[in-house]
Design an enzyme around this catalytic site. Structure first.
Site, PDB file in Angstrom:
ATOM      1  N   HIS A   1      44.359 -14.729  19.781  1.00 53.76           N
ATOM      2  CA  HIS A   1      43.196 -14.384  20.581  1.00 53.76           C
ATOM      3  C   HIS A   1      41.968 -15.183  20.226  1.00 53.76           C
ATOM      4  O   HIS A   1      40.955 -15.097  20.931  1.00 53.76           O
ATOM      5  CB  HIS A   1      42.894 -12.900  20.383  1.00 53.76           C
ATOM      6  CG  HIS A   1      42.774 -12.531  18.932  1.00 53.76           C
ATOM      7  ND1 HIS A   1      43.877 -12.230  18.159  1.00 53.76           N
ATOM      8  CD2 HIS A   1      41.705 -12.456  18.122  1.00 53.76           C
ATOM      9  CE1 HIS A   1      43.477 -11.964  16.916  1.00 53.76           C
ATOM     10  NE2 HIS A   1      42.176 -12.102  16.865  1.00 53.76           N
ATOM     11  N   CYS A   2      41.968 -15.931  19.120  1.00 54.23           N
ATOM     12  CA  CYS A   2      40.741 -16.556  18.631  1.00 54.23           C
ATOM     13  C   CYS A   2      40.796 -18.079  18.617  1.00 54.23           C
ATOM     14  O   CYS A   2      40.069 -18.740  19.354  1.00 54.23           O
ATOM     15  CB  CYS A   2      40.421 -16.045  17.217  1.00 54.23           C
ATOM     16  SG  CYS A   2      39.875 -14.331  17.155  1.00 54.23           S
ATOM     17  N   ILE A   3      41.631 -18.631  17.757  1.00 53.42           N
ATOM     18  CA  ILE A   3      41.535 -20.060  17.450  1.00 53.42           C
ATOM     19  C   ILE A   3      41.778 -20.956  18.672  1.00 53.42           C
ATOM     20  O   ILE A   3      41.098 -21.963  18.832  1.00 53.42           O
ATOM     21  CB  ILE A   3      42.484 -20.428  16.297  1.00 53.42           C
ATOM     22  CG1 ILE A   3      42.133 -19.595  15.065  1.00 53.42           C
ATOM     23  CG2 ILE A   3      42.367 -21.905  15.946  1.00 53.42           C
ATOM     24  CD1 ILE A   3      43.040 -19.834  13.884  1.00 53.42           C
TER      25      ILE A   3
END
Length: 450
Positions: free
Chosen positions: A285-287
């Protein structure tokens, strides 16, 4: 910068009243919102958890967790207190002292920030934000969102002045699903308010549920810090992925270099080095997403983010590189990608979890199908899988009989619940993207490092 761990609570929410714990509305009960809600309940707060997904609400009311990395027991304990109230009705947040937004912040197809979930959350709560309330954004986003979007939209809808009539702050989520060493309560929490008063109020609130809360001077500092954390990882993963490709090219040219041995050797230096590992691409969900929020906003100020963009390109090419390595491996066995039967083992984006968001395994499966292959998957954490709206058949067990039908097995996650021995013994070709197979564990003709 000083930590605020173990300092006395400043209960602004009960000033002039009988001392009480705060009433907190958490909007979004996903992998960020639910653990945060449980942590606040553990600290004694009353929490209203608002989510548009009624399946999540029903599960919590029944004492069930829907997160693969969270057991039922903490949910049941929180529900037993009577201080966790999951709901899909926005009216339930009326009277809250604080509103915490934990909603998705994806990218559009043009890789630009998609603010629709933040806008929807603000529309649902703004009528209930009264004078003296605190609104905190946790969703990762570009620097300026808290001040320019959240504060302004609430001000427009309520007529209240941000920083004066109500407080606004940013406190980035730092969840790491599956991490056995750090959880919501023990991960240090950054907090940056629009004013010093906003920061103090956010600090007091988060101390109820978090052990170590760290103030910064503004929302923009906190927003940029979270982006930088993820950019740091993205760039270093891109670097080690590029090194992996270079080492494999060296080896093909007669200079044998194992990138993983290189990483281990470099890690013997006790300073100035941090270990990162190559893989089949970025997931989660982030990187894969957050750094593009920075590059998008940077263009407005004519700031260059070239290193970020190059690292993004390297990581984005890794699934295609894996497929290319597979094709070469099949060719050695006089086989083609078209018409081949392939098994992908481990489709979650990281080890020992059930989350497939942005998983490189999904991109690999899509490329394999486009090349005419028939693909199955095996992952004990993922019960069902669909890629490009087409179901991917699941293989329940790894054994000699089940593996006999496949021309190659691709290892794309290292799950502790997977027994890889049958793959080592029976797969005619193994494409190892996670260094699961030792170089001497199988016949070199059956093993391709990717």
């Amino acid at each position: 910068m000083q930590s605020t761990a173990n300092t006395e609570h400043d209960a602004w929410w009960s000033a002039g009243e009988t001392p009480r714990k705060p009433k907190i509305a958490i909007i979004g009960l996903g992998y960020v919102g639910l653990p945060l809600a449980l942590s606040f309940v553990e600290g004694g707060a009353e929490v209203v958890g608002l989510d548009v997904d009624t399946r999540k609400v029903d599960a919590l009311l029944e004492g069930r967790s829907y997160l693969g990395t969270l057991d039922d027991a903490p949910v049941q304990a929180a529900m037993a207190t009577g201080r966790l109230r999951p709901t899909s009705s926005a009216a339930a947040v009326a009277g809250a002292d604080a509103f915490i937004l934990c909603v998705p912040t994806p990218l559009t197809r043009q890789r630009e920030p998609d603010m629709r979930f933040i806008h929807a959350a603000i529309r649902s709560i703004s009528r209930y934000v009264g004078a003296g309330a605190l609104v905190c954004l946790e969703s990762t986003t570009y620097p300026g969102t808290t001040r320019e979007v959240v504060a302004e939209l609430i001000a427009q809808r309520t007529g209240l002045r941000p920083g004066a009539d109500f407080c606004v702050a940013f406190s980035p989520e730092r969840e790491d699903p599956g991490n056995a060493h750090f959880g919501t309560r023990t991960i240090p929490k950054l907090v940056g308010g629009m004013t010093a008063r906003c920061t103090r109020r956010a600090l007091s609130l988060y101390r109820v549920g978090i052990d170590n809360v760290v103030p910064v001077s503004s929302p923009e500092i906190a927003e940029m810090a979270k982006i930088f954390e993820n950019v740091f990882r993205m760039v270093n993963i891109g670097l080690v992925n590029e090194l992996k490709v270079a080492c494999q090219r060296f080896s093909e040219g007669g200079v044998d270099i194992d990138v993983h041995e290189v990483i281990d050797a470099a890690a013997t230096k006790p300073f100035g080095y941090m270990r990162f590992f190559p893989g089949p691409g970025l997931g989660g969900h982030c990187i894969p997403i957050d750094p593009y929020y920075l590059s998008w906003r940077a263009r407005e100020f004519d700031a260059k983010t070239r290193l970020l963009e190059i690292a993004g390109e390297i990581n984005a090419e890794m699934p295609r590189y894996v497929v290319e390595r597979l094709i070469r491996g099949l060719s050695r066995q006089q086989k083609a990608l078209y018409g081949s039967h392939l098994l992908v083992v481990g489709v979650a984006y990281k080890d020992d979890i059930d989350d497939v968001r942005e998983s490189p395994a999904l991109k690999i499966i899509r490329l394999l199908r486009e090349g005419g292959a028939e693909v199955h998957y095996h992952d004990p954490h993922v019960e069902a899988l669909s890629v490009a709206d087409q179901a991917v058949p699941a293989l329940a067990d790894l054994n000699a009989d089940s593996l006999a039908d496949f021309d190659a097995v691709l290892l794309t996650a290292r799950h502790r619940r997977v027994d890889y021995e049958p793959v080592l013994e029976h797969a005619p070709l193994i494409i190892d993207t996670r260094n699961i197979v030792g170089r001497d564990a199988v016949d070199p003709e059956r093993l391709v490092k990717a």
